[in-house]
Motif scaffolding. Structure first.
Motif, short mmCIF file in Angstrom:
data_model
loop_
_atom_site.label_atom_id
_atom_site.label_comp_id
_atom_site.label_asym_id
_atom_site.label_seq_id
_atom_site.Cartn_x
_atom_site.Cartn_y
_atom_site.Cartn_z
N GLY A 196 -1.51 -6.12 -1.29
CA GLY A 196 -0.15 -5.57 -1.19
C GLY A 196 0.04 -4.36 -2.08
O GLY A 196 0.67 -3.38 -1.69
N GLN A 197 -0.50 -4.42 -3.28
CA GLN A 197 -0.40 -3.30 -4.21
C GLN A 197 -1.10 -2.07 -3.66
O GLN A 197 -0.58 -0.95 -3.74
N ALA A 198 -2.27 -2.26 -3.07
CA ALA A 198 -3.01 -1.14 -2.49
C ALA A 198 -2.25 -0.54 -1.32
O ALA A 198 -2.21 0.68 -1.14
N ALA A 199 -1.63 -1.40 -0.50
CA ALA A 199 -0.85 -0.91 0.64
C ALA A 199 0.33 -0.07 0.18
O ALA A 199 0.63 0.97 0.76
N LEU A 200 1.00 -0.52 -0.89
CA LEU A 200 2.13 0.24 -1.42
C LEU A 200 1.69 1.58 -2.00
O LEU A 200 2.35 2.61 -1.79
N ALA B 95 1.10 -3.38 8.54
CA ALA B 95 0.21 -4.39 7.97
C ALA B 95 -0.67 -3.78 6.88
O ALA B 95 -1.16 -2.67 7.01
N SER B 96 -0.85 -4.55 5.81
CA SER B 96 -1.78 -4.12 4.76
C SER B 96 -3.20 -4.21 5.30
O SER B 96 -3.44 -4.81 6.36
N GLN B 97 -4.15 -3.68 4.58
CA GLN B 97 -5.52 -3.61 5.07
C GLN B 97 -6.09 -4.99 5.38
O GLN B 97 -6.74 -5.18 6.39
N GLN B 98 -5.85 -5.95 4.51
CA GLN B 98 -6.38 -7.30 4.73
C GLN B 98 -5.40 -8.20 5.46
O GLN B 98 -5.72 -9.34 5.80
N GLY B 99 -4.18 -7.72 5.70
CA GLY B 99 -3.21 -8.45 6.49
C GLY B 99 -2.40 -9.49 5.75
O GLY B 99 -1.70 -10.29 6.38
N TYR C 195 0.08 -8.78 3.69
CA TYR C 195 1.41 -8.24 3.45
C TYR C 195 1.82 -7.31 4.59
O TYR C 195 0.96 -6.72 5.25
N THR C 196 3.12 -7.19 4.80
CA THR C 196 3.66 -6.14 5.65
C THR C 196 4.45 -5.21 4.74
O THR C 196 5.08 -5.66 3.79
N VAL C 197 4.39 -3.92 5.03
CA VAL C 197 5.09 -2.95 4.21
C VAL C 197 6.21 -2.32 5.02
O VAL C 197 6.15 -2.25 6.24
N SER C 198 7.23 -1.87 4.29
CA SER C 198 8.36 -1.22 4.96
C SER C 198 8.92 -0.15 4.04
O SER C 198 8.74 -0.18 2.83
N ILE C 199 9.62 0.80 4.67
CA ILE C 199 10.30 1.88 3.97
C ILE C 199 11.80 1.66 4.17
O ILE C 199 12.25 1.42 5.29
N THR D 1 8.60 -1.68 0.24
CA THR D 1 8.56 -3.12 0.03
C THR D 1 7.33 -3.71 0.69
O THR D 1 7.01 -3.36 1.82
N ALA D 2 6.65 -4.60 -0.03
CA ALA D 2 5.53 -5.36 0.53
C ALA D 2 5.99 -6.81 0.62
O ALA D 2 6.32 -7.42 -0.40
N THR D 3 6.00 -7.35 1.82
CA THR D 3 6.44 -8.72 2.05
C THR D 3 5.23 -9.58 2.40
O THR D 3 4.49 -9.24 3.34
N PRO D 4 4.99 -10.67 1.68
CA PRO D 4 3.83 -11.51 1.98
C PRO D 4 3.97 -12.22 3.32
O PRO D 4 5.07 -12.60 3.72
#
Length: 82
Positions: free
Chosen positions: A17-21, A51-55, A57-61, A72-75
């Motif tokens: 999730g951190q990497a996705a953000l 979707a994050s790279q490993q899936g 988390y989902t990210v949103s703006i 936001t990264a939502t697990p």
């Protein structure tokens, strides 16, 4: 031992999730450089999915203005306990 193991897994997967953000923030800064505003930025417009790279988390703006935004990264399962 099992609860401690689950906490270890959550912590390990949190880096996804951190990497996705961080990746999304990089794209947002590039968007700002080209448009002099964050307004109008979307995941699709940036060429990204939610979707994050490993899936895990989902990210949103959200809260887009000309000079600010919120990411936001939502697990998602199996990370929902995080």
């Amino acid at each position: 031992a099992y609860p401690a193991y689950l906490q270890y897994l959550y912590k390990t997967r949190r880096s996804d999730g951190q990497a996705a953000l961080m990746n999304l923030a990089t794209y947002m800064e590039h968007y700002y450089t080209e448009n002099n505003s964050y307004t109008g930025a979307t995941l699709a417009g940036l060429g990204l999915t939610n979707a994050s790279q490993q899936g895990y988390y989902t990210v949103s703006i959200s809260s887009l203005t000309a000079t600010t935004y919120t990411l936001t990264a939502t697990p998602v399962a199996p990370q929902t306990g995080d």
